[in-house]
Design a protein around this motif. Structure first.
Motif, PDB file in Angstrom:
ATOM      1  N   LEU A 109     -46.026  90.636   7.641  1.00 56.28           N
ATOM      2  CA  LEU A 109     -47.061  91.357   8.399  1.00 56.28           C
ATOM      3  C   LEU A 109     -46.918  92.866   8.263  1.00 56.28           C
ATOM      4  N   PHE A 112     -48.041  95.040  16.509  1.00 57.48           N
ATOM      5  CA  PHE A 112     -49.022  94.398  17.388  1.00 57.48           C
ATOM      6  C   PHE A 112     -49.067  92.878  17.172  1.00 57.48           C
ATOM      7  N   LEU A 113     -49.426  92.430  15.964  1.00 56.11           N
ATOM      8  CA  LEU A 113     -49.557  90.983  15.741  1.00 56.11           C
ATOM      9  C   LEU A 113     -48.187  90.311  15.673  1.00 56.11           C
ATOM     10  N   SER A 155     -37.465  95.526  11.377  1.00 55.56           N
ATOM     11  CA  SER A 155     -37.985  96.808  11.842  1.00 55.56           C
ATOM     12  C   SER A 155     -37.219  97.898  11.104  1.00 55.56           C
ATOM     13  N   ARG A 156     -37.830  99.092  11.039  1.00 57.47           N
ATOM     14  CA  ARG A 156     -37.099 100.193  10.392  1.00 57.47           C
ATOM     15  C   ARG A 156     -36.063 100.801  11.319  1.00 57.47           C
ATOM     16  N   ARG A 213     -33.663  97.377  17.281  1.00 55.03           N
ATOM     17  CA  ARG A 213     -34.510  96.863  18.365  1.00 55.03           C
ATOM     18  C   ARG A 213     -33.724  95.799  19.118  1.00 55.03           C
TER      19      ARG A 213
HETATM   20  N1  LIG Z   1     -54.450  95.301  13.666  1.00 46.98           N
HETATM   21  C1  LIG Z   1     -55.513  95.175  12.895  1.00 46.98           C
HETATM   22  O1  LIG Z   1     -56.612  95.623  13.242  1.00 46.98           O
HETATM   23  C2  LIG Z   1     -55.432  94.422  11.579  1.00 46.98           C
HETATM   24  C3  LIG Z   1     -56.610  93.992  10.954  1.00 46.98           C
HETATM   25  C4  LIG Z   1     -56.528  93.279   9.753  1.00 46.98           C
HETATM   26  C5  LIG Z   1     -55.290  93.066   9.166  1.00 46.98           C
HETATM   27  N2  LIG Z   1     -54.167  93.522   9.784  1.00 46.98           N
HETATM   28  C6  LIG Z   1     -52.885  93.330   9.108  1.00 46.98           C
HETATM   29  O2  LIG Z   1     -52.034  92.549   9.929  1.00 46.98           O
HETATM   30  C7  LIG Z   1     -50.692  92.994   9.761  1.00 46.98           C
HETATM   31  C8  LIG Z   1     -50.101  93.323  11.111  1.00 46.98           C
HETATM   32  O3  LIG Z   1     -50.939  94.295  11.723  1.00 46.98           O
HETATM   33  P1  LIG Z   1     -50.494  95.035  13.054  1.00 46.98           P
HETATM   34  O4  LIG Z   1     -51.704  95.619  13.658  1.00 46.98           O
HETATM   35  O5  LIG Z   1     -49.607  94.148  13.837  1.00 46.98           O
HETATM   36  O6  LIG Z   1     -49.655  96.234  12.438  1.00 46.98           O
HETATM   37  P2  LIG Z   1     -48.704  97.276  13.166  1.00 46.98           P
HETATM   38  O7  LIG Z   1     -48.711  97.106  14.639  1.00 46.98           O
HETATM   39  O8  LIG Z   1     -49.032  98.623  12.584  1.00 46.98           O
HETATM   40  O9  LIG Z   1     -47.285  96.819  12.656  1.00 46.98           O
HETATM   41  C9  LIG Z   1     -46.941  96.943  11.306  1.00 46.98           C
HETATM   42  C10 LIG Z   1     -45.468  97.122  11.225  1.00 46.98           C
HETATM   43  O10 LIG Z   1     -45.099  97.311   9.855  1.00 46.98           O
HETATM   44  C11 LIG Z   1     -43.816  97.838   9.880  1.00 46.98           C
HETATM   45  N3  LIG Z   1     -43.567  98.671   8.688  1.00 46.98           N
HETATM   46  C12 LIG Z   1     -44.338  99.651   8.174  1.00 46.98           C
HETATM   47  N4  LIG Z   1     -43.716 100.214   7.107  1.00 46.98           N
HETATM   48  C13 LIG Z   1     -42.530  99.541   6.964  1.00 46.98           C
HETATM   49  C14 LIG Z   1     -41.450  99.663   6.053  1.00 46.98           C
HETATM   50  N5  LIG Z   1     -41.444 100.560   5.073  1.00 46.98           N
HETATM   51  N6  LIG Z   1     -40.411  98.821   6.207  1.00 46.98           N
HETATM   52  C15 LIG Z   1     -40.365  97.907   7.215  1.00 46.98           C
HETATM   53  N7  LIG Z   1     -41.368  97.751   8.092  1.00 46.98           N
HETATM   54  C16 LIG Z   1     -42.433  98.564   7.975  1.00 46.98           C
HETATM   55  C17 LIG Z   1     -43.683  98.690  11.139  1.00 46.98           C
HETATM   56  O11 LIG Z   1     -42.543  98.211  11.811  1.00 46.98           O
HETATM   57  P3  LIG Z   1     -41.470  99.193  12.536  1.00 46.98           P
HETATM   58  O12 LIG Z   1     -42.260 100.337  13.122  1.00 46.98           O
HETATM   59  O13 LIG Z   1     -40.855  98.299  13.566  1.00 46.98           O
HETATM   60  O14 LIG Z   1     -40.526  99.633  11.484  1.00 46.98           O
HETATM   61  C18 LIG Z   1     -44.943  98.354  11.927  1.00 46.98           C
HETATM   62  O15 LIG Z   1     -44.667  98.082  13.269  1.00 46.98           O
HETATM   63  C19 LIG Z   1     -50.745  94.181   8.798  1.00 46.98           C
HETATM   64  O16 LIG Z   1     -50.459  93.749   7.501  1.00 46.98           O
HETATM   65  C20 LIG Z   1     -52.162  94.658   8.926  1.00 46.98           C
HETATM   66  O17 LIG Z   1     -52.625  95.347   7.778  1.00 46.98           O
HETATM   67  C21 LIG Z   1     -54.199  94.177  10.991  1.00 46.98           C
END
Ligand SMILES: NC(=O)c1ccc[n+]([C@@H]2O[C@H](COP(=O)([O-])OP(=O)(O)OC[C@H]3O[C@@H](n4cnc5c(N)ncnc54)[C@H](OP(=O)(O)O)[C@@H]3O)[C@@H](O)[C@H]2O)c1
Length: 314
Positions: A69, A14-15, A34-35, A38
């Protein structure tokens, strides 16, 4: 950022999918992790599982700046059911990536923490809140995993002099959010239900919980400013100064979707998380000159538009 070699982990999440185009526009050479394979114009894709040290070493090779991220997690309910995986996967990927970045001599690093590190009690969540209380019970394991990442950042700054920015986004929302009902946060979940004209619209909790929601592109700007101005392992909230009760949020979404008369029923038997989660924005303003600029009403209207064009039409 012009000409810098930048790695974005979670670059298709998302971010990350909002950050990558912003970095390209600023003239950076972007590699995104990415895993799985893409396609992304102008971006080098690194297929890597960041829980594996070798993959981390490959991903950071030749990189100057890392925006980390990637995180492992689902929605609140699933996170509680899979607590062990949640902790282990996040600790592994944070640990191996940071160590690989150190070994490769990465110049600047950004660690994405979260407002889930905060305890549930305070009126205003100030970055300096003492850690003598655990994270709020609804986000306990994820909060601890994020806290460990922050401590790691401090330790790498102290022992190795690494330049690491630490940001705590708080309730981001916007285009590109995850609308899957099993994982969606409150805003995408409500947008999808309202678009389907689910009647009555059942909303978990009392509707009285207070939040500040920050627009994703504002978070992206905050991340870039933190990397440039505060790579000192001192956490900074990336939050909006605008607060809202969940009941008012529901009303605004109904208006944005053009169906203000849809019946709404709050279900107080279901959990609603922190009663009040409002991070202070003072430090971000003073230290990195960041102020989230997008009003909630405008951000929601853009998100609803994006949902109609990209999710409903697909
Ligand atoms: N969204 C929120 O509400 C929120 C709030 C506060 C903080 N954050 C933090 O902001 C960051 C980004 O958030 P987001 O919402 O954009 O998260 P997201 O959409 O869930 O994306 C996180 C990405 O992490 C990647 N990932 C997970 N396990 C992995 C692994 N073993 N190896 C490589 N890549 C891996 C995945 O990529 P692939 O699927 O492409 O492999 C996934 O798309 C995170 O650290 C999150 O905790 C988010």
């Amino acid at each position: 950022m012009k000409g810098r070699r930048v790695l974005v982990t979670g670059g298709f999440g998302f971010l990350g999918s909002r950050l990558v185009p912003a970095l390209l526009e600023a003239g950076a050479e972007v590699r995104a992790v990415s895993r799985r394979p893409r396609e992304a114009p102008g971006v080098e894709v690194a297929v890597a599982d960041l829980t594996r040290p070798d993959d981390c070493e490959r991903a950071v090779r030749g990189i100057e700046d890392v925006f980390h991220l990637a995180a492992f997690g689902w929605g609140l309910g699933e996170n509680q059911k899979q607590a062990a995986q949640l902790l282990t996967q996040n600790v592994l990927l944070n640990t191996h990536l940071l160590e690989a970045a150190r070994k490769a001599g990465v110049e600047r690093y950004l660690y994405t923490s979260s407002s889930s590190v905060y305890p549930g009690s305070a009126e205003l969540l100030d970055e300096s809140l003492p850690w003598d209380a655990p994270p709020h019970g609804s986000e306990s394991t994820f909060g601890w995993a994020k806290r460990l990442g922050e401590i790691q950042a401090r330790a790498y700054r102290d022992q190795y002099g690494m330049k690491i920015a630490v940001v705590r986004p708080s309730n981001p929302y916007g285009p590109g959010d995850d609308f899957d009902p099993s994982r969606a946060h409150v805003i995408p979940s409500l947008i999808a239900k309202v678009a389907a004209r689910t009647s009555p619209l059942v909303v978990w909790g009392t509707g009285q919980a207070v939040r500040s929601f920050v627009y994703a592109d504002d978070v992206v700007l905050g991340m870039r400013l933190a990397m440039e101005r505060a790579a000192d392992a001192d956490p900074i909230n990336l939050a909006s100064p605008e607060t809202t009760r969940i009941a008012d949020l529901v009303r605004t979404i109904l208006e944005a979707e053009g169906c203000a008369d849809l019946p709404v029923r709050f279900d107080p038997t279901k959990p609603e998380g922190h009663p009040r989660k409002v991070p202070s924005t003072a430090k971000a303003e003073a230290k990195i000159g960041f102020r989230a600029a997008t009003p909630l009403r405008e951000g929601l209207a853009r998100t609803v538009r994006w949902y109609r064009e990209h999710v409903l039409r697909s």
